[in-house]
Design an enzyme around this catalytic site. Structure first.
Site, PDB file in Angstrom:
ATOM      1  CE  LYS A  86       0.588   1.124   4.647  1.00 45.29           C
ATOM      2  NZ  LYS A  86       1.362   2.243   5.143  1.00 45.29           N
TER       3      LYS A  86
ATOM      4  CG  ASP B 147      -1.079  -0.108   8.445  1.00 45.07           C
ATOM      5  OD1 ASP B 147      -1.876   0.768   8.836  1.00 45.07           O
ATOM      6  OD2 ASP B 147       0.106   0.117   8.156  1.00 45.07           O
TER       7      ASP B 147
HETATM    8  O1  C5P Z   1      -0.233  -1.205  14.810  1.00 49.99           O
HETATM    9  P1  C5P Z   1       1.160  -1.378  14.339  1.00 49.99           P
HETATM   10  O2  C5P Z   1       1.784  -2.647  14.828  1.00 49.99           O
HETATM   11  O3  C5P Z   1       1.326  -1.185  12.879  1.00 49.99           O
HETATM   12  O4  C5P Z   1       1.959  -0.188  15.001  1.00 49.99           O
HETATM   13  C1  C5P Z   1       3.341  -0.198  15.236  1.00 49.99           C
HETATM   14  C2  C5P Z   1       3.649   0.919  16.216  1.00 49.99           C
HETATM   15  O5  C5P Z   1       3.395   2.186  15.603  1.00 49.99           O
HETATM   16  C3  C5P Z   1       2.779   0.900  17.464  1.00 49.99           C
HETATM   17  O6  C5P Z   1       3.349   0.095  18.445  1.00 49.99           O
HETATM   18  C4  C5P Z   1       2.742   2.355  17.854  1.00 49.99           C
HETATM   19  O7  C5P Z   1       3.913   2.693  18.554  1.00 49.99           O
HETATM   20  C5  C5P Z   1       2.787   3.088  16.519  1.00 49.99           C
HETATM   21  N1  C5P Z   1       1.446   3.481  16.039  1.00 49.99           N
HETATM   22  C6  C5P Z   1       0.814   4.565  16.620  1.00 49.99           C
HETATM   23  N2  C5P Z   1      -0.428   4.944  16.180  1.00 49.99           N
HETATM   24  C7  C5P Z   1      -1.032   4.288  15.169  1.00 49.99           C
HETATM   25  C8  C5P Z   1      -0.397   3.186  14.551  1.00 49.99           C
HETATM   26  C9  C5P Z   1       0.850   2.809  15.019  1.00 49.99           C
HETATM   27  O8  C5P Z   1       1.358   5.187  17.540  1.00 49.99           O
HETATM   28  N3  C5P Z   1      -2.223   4.695  14.756  1.00 49.99           N
END
Ligand code: C5P
Length: 298
Positions: free
Chosen positions: A17, A148
């Site tokens: 993406k 995501d």
């Molecule tokens: O959800 P994901 O594993 O992709 O996120 C990785 C890190 O990115 C999370 O642990 C967080 O620190 C940060 N994040 C965030 N806000 C979001 C998505 C991700 O702070 N909306």
């Protein structure tokens, strides 16, 4: 994602993406950030083969077709294994799987490769293991694994994603969009980039109604005005290669340049597939920089 059966295996083509726009609305009490982002699925694919195993063991191997990529962990640090184990715990199935991942989507690039692989794992093993979990249940499991995954689960070409990113509102795109991707040598950790975000490092970003109007019009100049990313300032502070990649893209005949997700990959929106192909080849020939031409699609 595209799924096909091959005897007892399922083979899934797993797309990447691009975030055309990404606006952070604020930091939340749970440590995540509320955001509003326009995600577009692009035809750059990992390939995953899932083969059912009678014992409950889930094993994976991965091969990268990209140069300079760190080897991926094949244990429960990998979201693919986490997704498979979550399905096992949720359904009490005794089935296992042998999973072979062929990686073409760069890691730590903001292109959603790990999330897309994990979403494909939920869909493929639900089918292969005959679990019959509803799409709604798969969405619930997806959201618990990362922000995501939900976007990839329904194979939408484009969507506005809100909340942590897990609330997905599909939007229709009038025409295929052509991009050139530039991936700096070093990657960026999503958590690090979010950690260094501050409200004043964010540019003005478009609101949901402006995004809808522009994307549905299909006009490249309207779409180009959407391209902003609240995380770009933070990513630029962590890696000088972001600035260089954007400058490189801006030296060429593109509509607009931007960074996807938390970086480090940057993209140029191009006027045609031909010009995207030409530019990707030119950038690649400079040496030391990876570049691809990709088109929107699942
Ligand atoms: O959800 P994901 O594993 O992709 O996120 C990785 C890190 O990115 C999370 O642990 C967080 O620190 C940060 N994040 C965030 N806000 C979001 C998505 C991700 O702070 N909306």
């Amino acid at each position: 994602m595209r799924t096909r059966r091959d005897n007892s295996s399922l083979i899934v083509q797993v797309p990447a993406k691009i975030n055309l726009s990404l606006r952070i609305l604020g930091r939340r009490d749970d440590g995540f950030h509320d955001l509003e982002t326009l995600m577009v699925s692009v035809r750059m694919y990992d390939t995953i083969r899932f083969e059912i195993q009678e014992s409950p063991l889930v094993q994976m191997t991965s091969t990268s077709l990209l140069p300079n990529e760190k080897p991926l962990p094949n244990d429960d640090r990998n979201l693919i294994i986490q997704a498979a184990q979550l399905l096992q715990r949720t359904t009490w199935t005794h089935s296992g799987a042998i999973i072979k991942l062929l990686k073409r989507i760069p890691s730590e690039a903001g292109m959603g490769g790990g999330s897309s692989d994990a979403a494909a794992t939920l869909v493929a093993l639900n089918q292969l293991w005959g679990l019959n979990l509803s799409q709604e249940k798969l969405h619930q499991l997806a959201a618990s694994l990362g922000s995501d995954l939900n976007f990839f689960l329904d194979s939408n070409v484009a969507a506005i994603c809100t909340g942590r990113g897990e609330i997905v509102t599909p939007v229709s795109v009038k025409r295929p969009l052509h991009f050139v991707i530039v991936k700096p040598q070093s990657g960026l950790s999503t958590a690090d980039v979010f950690k260094h975000w501050t409200a004043h490092s964010s540019p003005e970003t478009p609101h949901q109604d402006e995004i809808l109007k522009a994307i549905e019009s299909g006009g490249l100049s309207q779409i180009s005005r959407l391209v902003t990313n609240s995380l770009q300032g933070s990513a630029r502070n962590l890696s000088r290669e972001i600035e260089k990649s954007l400058e490189l893209l801006d030296q060429h005949d593109i509509v607009v340049s931007g960074m996807t997700g938390s970086g480090s990959a940057c993209f140029g929106l191009c006027r045609s597939r031909k010009s995207a192909n030409r530019l990707a080849r030119k950038i690649q020939s400079l040496g030391g920089i990876q570049s691809w031409a990709v088109t929107s699609g699942v």
